[in-house]
Scaffold this active site. Structure first.
Site, PDB file in Angstrom:
ATOM      1  N   GLY A 198      25.481 -25.462 -48.170  1.00 14.85           N
ATOM      2  CA  GLY A 198      24.814 -24.160 -48.051  1.00 14.85           C
ATOM      3  C   GLY A 198      24.458 -23.876 -46.613  1.00 14.85           C
ATOM      4  N   LYS A 210      18.687 -30.546 -44.947  1.00 20.58           N
ATOM      5  CA  LYS A 210      18.674 -29.294 -44.198  1.00 20.58           C
ATOM      6  C   LYS A 210      18.750 -29.663 -42.728  1.00 20.58           C
ATOM      7  CE  LYS A 210      16.139 -25.238 -45.869  1.00 20.58           C
ATOM      8  NZ  LYS A 210      14.792 -24.674 -45.977  1.00 20.58           N
ATOM      9  N   ASP A 221       8.966 -15.456 -51.232  1.00 19.69           N
ATOM     10  CA  ASP A 221      10.380 -15.073 -51.122  1.00 19.69           C
ATOM     11  C   ASP A 221      11.156 -15.591 -52.328  1.00 19.69           C
ATOM     12  OD1 ASP A 221      13.090 -15.472 -48.728  1.00 19.69           O
ATOM     13  OD2 ASP A 221      12.560 -13.856 -50.096  1.00 19.69           O
TER      14      ASP A 221
END
Ligand SMILES: CNC(=O)c1c(C)[nH]c(/C=C2\C(=O)Nc3ccc(Cl)cc32)c1C
Length: 289
Positions: free
Chosen positions: A15, A37, A151
């Protein structure tokens, strides 16, 4: 000494987030698959760096079955990269699931929608009401301040196995208690709540609005206020509050509970706690136990 990096075997990229990528890695010590990440903080502004630090500190505090587990972090100073290690969710994100349903014109079964809804409510309740999970001895848990996700969207919800959903990417969340209500607008325009359009403060009921948009999108394969082309059209659609009914095949109960979450008046929207009492949610709970 072996650097942190050598402890993990890099696998494919799975991703790309706002500031970098997410890579699947294998921990060499035990072969465990994790998600890492990789954020290039050299190109980040000071404000964004603070944001990432805040995200990591929030994730560290959260330990819940339906929130992606934070595992570790380390910095490669030479390369200017921050690595955040988290649990791997092999089912990818909900946005890909929704796209697939839309493409194959095969809507998500209602029971699956209620199950995802139930799990996301548990995750939100864990964020909104820190010490409410009712576990015995909860009262002596350290007081954590309330956390808003801010979010909530399909790209930020991940699937582990076929039916466990995990709330991820707290990049924009705000731990209350340090500052007053966050009133800088952030988040996905489609899921913008009426109070945010009027630049009022953001609170737990704004997360409930976003959850309403997300559950609607799970059923309809598009957000409730999707027809808008411009920002002003979107805000007009949102403020007139008319929600297109869900596709046939979804129950009146599901239509009603989505409508309640999309009430223009935040005070009228049910809280995560109240929604967890809903009879169909209770049913989903029983099915999952
Ligand atoms: C095509 N990508 C995928 O299928 C995918 C898979 C298999 N996992 C992910 C994402 C995550 C994943 O597996 N663990 C995560 C923890 C935190 C965040 Cl913000 C994201 C993830 C993705 C995007």
């Amino acid at each position: 000494a072996t650097s942190h990096l050598d402890l993990y075997e890099p696998l494919d990229i799975i991703g790309n987030g706002s500031f970098g990528i997410i890579r699947k890695v294998r921990r060499k010590s035990d072969g465990e698959i994790l998600a890492r990440k990789e954020l290039n903080f050299e190109r980040m502004s000071e404000r964004d760096r603070k944001q990432i630090v805040a995200e990591v500190n929030i994730l560290k505090d959260l330990s819940h079955e339906n929130i992606v587990r934070y595992i570790d972090r380390f910095v490669d100073r030479d390369a200017g990269i921050l690595y955040i290690l988290m649990e791997y969710c092999d089912g990818g994100d909900l946005s890909s699931v929704i796209k697939q349903c839309g493409r194959q014109n095969r809507p998500l079964p209602e029971d699956t929608v209620w199950s995802y809804f139930f799990q996301l409510l548990l995750a939100l309740q864990h964020c909104h009401c820190p010490n409410q999970s009712g576990k015995p001895g909860e009262s002596d848990a350290p007081k954590r301040q309330q956390i808003l996700h801010r979010d909530l969207k399909p790209e930020n919800v991940f699937l582990s196995g076929s039916n466990t959903v995990k709330l991820g990417d707290f990049g924009l969340s705000k731990a209350l208690g340090q500052t007053s209500f966050a009133n800088t607008y952030v988040g996905t325009p489609y899921y913008m709540s009426p109070e945010l359009i009027q630049e009022k403060s953001y609170d737990t009921k704004s997360d409930i609005w976003s959850l309403g948009c997300l559950i609607y999108e799970l059923c309809a394969s598009k957000p409730p206020f999707h027809e808008a082309q411009t920002h002003s059209e979107l805000s007009m659609l949102i403020r007139n509050g008319r929600i297109p009914p869900l596709p046939k095949g979804y129950s009146h109960a599901l239509n009603q509970v989505i409508k309640a979450m999309l009430n223009l008046n935040p005070a009228m929207r049910p809280s995560a706690q109240q929604l967890l009492q809903h009879e169909r949610i209770d049913f989903a709970r029983k099915v999952s136990e």
